[in-house]
Design a protein around this motif. Structure first.
Motif, PDB file in Angstrom:
ATOM      1  N   VAL B  61       3.145  60.120  33.824  1.00  0.00           N
ATOM      2  CA  VAL B  61       2.232  59.277  33.054  1.00  0.00           C
ATOM      3  C   VAL B  61       2.372  59.586  31.563  1.00  0.00           C
ATOM      4  CG1 VAL B  61       0.311  60.921  33.421  1.00  0.00           C
ATOM      5  CG2 VAL B  61      -0.187  58.578  32.715  1.00  0.00           C
ATOM      6  N   SER B  62       2.445  58.532  30.731  1.00  0.00           N
ATOM      7  CA  SER B  62       2.450  58.680  29.275  1.00  0.00           C
ATOM      8  C   SER B  62       1.079  58.283  28.753  1.00  0.00           C
ATOM      9  CB  SER B  62       3.478  57.759  28.625  1.00  0.00           C
ATOM     10  OG  SER B  62       4.752  58.057  29.094  1.00  0.00           O
ATOM     11  N   TYR B  63       0.533  59.083  27.866  1.00  0.00           N
ATOM     12  CA  TYR B  63      -0.823  58.792  27.400  1.00  0.00           C
ATOM     13  C   TYR B  63      -0.974  59.115  25.920  1.00  0.00           C
ATOM     14  CZ  TYR B  63      -1.336  63.827  27.626  1.00  0.00           C
ATOM     15  OH  TYR B  63      -1.163  65.164  27.412  1.00  0.00           O
ATOM     16  N   LYS B  64      -1.982  58.521  25.332  1.00  0.00           N
ATOM     17  CA  LYS B  64      -2.379  58.824  23.955  1.00  0.00           C
ATOM     18  C   LYS B  64      -3.728  59.515  23.997  1.00  0.00           C
ATOM     19  CE  LYS B  64      -0.152  56.203  20.569  1.00  0.00           C
ATOM     20  NZ  LYS B  64       0.139  56.603  19.177  1.00  0.00           N
ATOM     21  N   LEU B  65      -3.839  60.595  23.268  1.00  0.00           N
ATOM     22  CA  LEU B  65      -5.149  61.229  23.112  1.00  0.00           C
ATOM     23  C   LEU B  65      -5.964  60.444  22.098  1.00  0.00           C
ATOM     24  CD1 LEU B  65      -4.425  65.063  23.000  1.00  0.00           C
ATOM     25  CD2 LEU B  65      -5.614  63.770  24.774  1.00  0.00           C
ATOM     26  N   GLN B  66      -7.213  60.206  22.421  1.00  0.00           N
ATOM     27  CA  GLN B  66      -8.114  59.523  21.493  1.00  0.00           C
ATOM     28  C   GLN B  66      -8.807  60.562  20.614  1.00  0.00           C
ATOM     29  OE1 GLN B  66      -8.048  56.226  21.488  1.00  0.00           O
ATOM     30  NE2 GLN B  66      -6.594  56.372  23.170  1.00  0.00           N
ATOM     31  N   PRO B  67      -9.283  60.111  19.445  1.00  0.00           N
ATOM     32  CA  PRO B  67     -10.001  61.053  18.570  1.00  0.00           C
ATOM     33  C   PRO B  67     -11.177  61.731  19.284  1.00  0.00           C
ATOM     34  CG  PRO B  67      -9.542  59.020  17.395  1.00  0.00           C
ATOM     35  CD  PRO B  67      -9.136  58.793  18.826  1.00  0.00           C
ATOM     36  N   ASP B  68     -11.776  61.064  20.272  1.00  0.00           N
ATOM     37  CA  ASP B  68     -12.915  61.667  20.991  1.00  0.00           C
ATOM     38  C   ASP B  68     -12.450  62.571  22.132  1.00  0.00           C
ATOM     39  OD1 ASP B  68     -12.078  60.018  22.994  1.00  0.00           O
ATOM     40  OD2 ASP B  68     -13.884  58.784  23.067  1.00  0.00           O
ATOM     41  N   GLY B  69     -11.119  62.789  22.247  1.00  0.00           N
ATOM     42  CA  GLY B  69     -10.598  63.702  23.262  1.00  0.00           C
ATOM     43  C   GLY B  69     -10.261  63.041  24.583  1.00  0.00           C
ATOM     44  N   SER B  70     -10.626  61.782  24.756  1.00  0.00           N
ATOM     45  CA  SER B  70     -10.310  61.100  26.013  1.00  0.00           C
ATOM     46  C   SER B  70      -8.841  60.648  26.000  1.00  0.00           C
ATOM     47  CB  SER B  70     -11.222  59.886  26.190  1.00  0.00           C
ATOM     48  OG  SER B  70     -10.935  58.916  25.208  1.00  0.00           O
ATOM     49  N   ARG B  71      -8.317  60.323  27.176  1.00  0.00           N
ATOM     50  CA  ARG B  71      -6.935  59.887  27.292  1.00  0.00           C
ATOM     51  C   ARG B  71      -6.850  58.393  27.534  1.00  0.00           C
ATOM     52  NH1 ARG B  71      -3.236  63.543  31.022  1.00  0.00           N
ATOM     53  NH2 ARG B  71      -3.762  61.860  32.461  1.00  0.00           N
ATOM     54  N   GLN B  72      -5.935  57.749  26.818  1.00  0.00           N
ATOM     55  CA  GLN B  72      -5.633  56.339  27.111  1.00  0.00           C
ATOM     56  C   GLN B  72      -4.226  56.301  27.681  1.00  0.00           C
ATOM     57  OE1 GLN B  72      -7.012  52.945  26.130  1.00  0.00           O
ATOM     58  NE2 GLN B  72      -5.261  52.249  27.345  1.00  0.00           N
ATOM     59  N   ILE B  73      -4.084  55.833  28.917  1.00  0.00           N
ATOM     60  CA  ILE B  73      -2.757  55.754  29.520  1.00  0.00           C
ATOM     61  C   ILE B  73      -1.978  54.596  28.918  1.00  0.00           C
ATOM     62  CG2 ILE B  73      -1.528  55.213  31.664  1.00  0.00           C
ATOM     63  CD1 ILE B  73      -3.560  56.932  33.141  1.00  0.00           C
ATOM     64  N   VAL B  74      -0.757  54.889  28.451  1.00  0.00           N
ATOM     65  CA  VAL B  74       0.090  53.857  27.863  1.00  0.00           C
ATOM     66  C   VAL B  74       0.952  53.219  28.950  1.00  0.00           C
ATOM     67  CG1 VAL B  74       1.970  53.394  26.246  1.00  0.00           C
ATOM     68  CG2 VAL B  74       0.151  54.994  25.620  1.00  0.00           C
TER      69      VAL B  74
END
Lengths: 243, 243
Positions: B61-74
């Motif tokens: 899985v590739s993901y981006k960390l959000q400023p609030d620490g949560s993960r958004q899967i790309v």
């Protein structure tokens, strides 16, 4: 135009220190120059066997047609960007490409790319870098779509364009010339034209950025960066990786 | 594992008819095989000077960390996909990469790519095709995000995965093995886990698709295509362009 300082050359120089051999191959790729009128599609969505282009002057919009006939803007291209590189590699174009103003572009066929890559693999890597950077931008837009409110989305958009333009000598932290209309902004950002108008007024009244008469003027660059939570690392233009 | 039939070879064969020379270079690229454990990041977001990998077995899985620490899967990567190719070309990785199951991957450095491209420019073009196809997928997700309701989004996602897997011999119009959890689906599609559960139940009750015990089974492929308005042209795997 001197190809040694063409926008594409300037842009790829951010990734790779270009030697004489590579500059010569880049010049070859610029041989078949053409001009295209504003408002007439270069590439239609679903078209096959088209060429790719290197944009030398002017601005272009890439869009996807929706099943209901409306247009969703995917991105804008500026000098130094490839137009339809994805389309020439895929069987049919997955998007349409329309000049926003009259443009100059050099036609590139897959056979030209093969020949260029055979002559200089470093150039192949540099173009792979440029395509990867384009993908990083789309990913950033994808992730930002749900996360940023209208003000931050507009701020991020104007900052990203500024950084991209500065790489090809067409912008700075003071601002840049910009032929986009409020309709383009609305389509690209998923806002109504009225909403765009309101957001731009607010950013202007807060003395952050002014978009008027074809010019984007940064009034408070750092303030705008803070509002947008803008980290330009994904645009990757600090220094060449390949010496 | 015979590299001649490695997933990457199978995938690139959709774009270019690979000759002996290219097959040999692809084999070279697979030399430094490594295994990685599920759940431990291969690449951290913001990391620099990392390698890229060719995924040979397993899911990632590739993901981006959000400023609030949560993960958004790309996106998810499957065998034959590059991992972090963008990251190795850009100065710092714009995303994190985590194995979903234990995986096998071959490490690739920029110098390996340069050498491979020098030996066979056709391979450079084929890899450019693969990257362009990845970008087309992200664009499709971007455009689809606002347009598809939860049912259509899930249907589109499961169909896209199926088409991608079929290219590397791991899926068909009957279905495929799939290690993703409902949490992965929720993150990737921007839905809550409860909503994912409800959507999957509805699709199953409508006898369109069943996702259970690690298997996606298409009960009515054409019906699902219709629901998702799924046109696989952007995945571009009908026949090689370069003979």
């Amino acid at each position: 135009m001197n190809t040694n300082t063409s926008p594409l050359t300037q842009k790829l120089s951010a990734f790779v220190a270009l030697a004489e051999a590579e500059l010569a191959v880049l010049e070859q790729l610029h041989q078949r120059r053409r001009t295209f009128e504003a408002g007439r599609d270069l590439v239609h969505q679903g078209q096959s066997e088209q060429a790719a282009y290197i944009l030398a002057a002017g601005w272009v919009v890439s869009y996807k047609l929706q099943p209901d006939g409306s247009r969703q803007i995917v991105d804008f291209q500026i000098p130094g960007d490839f137009l339809g590189l994805r389309s020439v590699l895929l069987h049919t174009s997955d998007h349409g490409i329309e000049p926003i103003v009259d443009i100059e572009a050099a036609e590139v066929l897959v056979s030209d790319l093969l020949q260029a890559f055979a002559e200089t693999p470093r150039l192949a890597t540099a173009i792979l870098w440029a395509v990867s950077r384009d993908e990083a931008m789309v990913v950033e837009h994808l992730v930002g779509l749900g996360r940023r409110d209208a003000d931050a989305r507009m701020a991020h958009f104007l900052l990203e364009l500024g950084v991209r333009l500065s790489l090809v000598g067409m912008g700075s932290k003071k601002g840049y010339a910009c032929p986009l209309t409020q309709y383009h902004l609305a389509d690209a950002l998923g806002l109504s034209a009225i909403h765009v108008n309101r957001v731009l007024r607010k950013l202007r009244e807060d003395e952050l950025v002014t978009f008027r008469d074809g010019f984007v003027t940064f009034n408070n660059y750092e303030g705008l960066v803070k509002l947008a939570d803008f980290d330009p690392a994904y645009l990757d233009q600090k220094r060449p990786i390949l010496a």
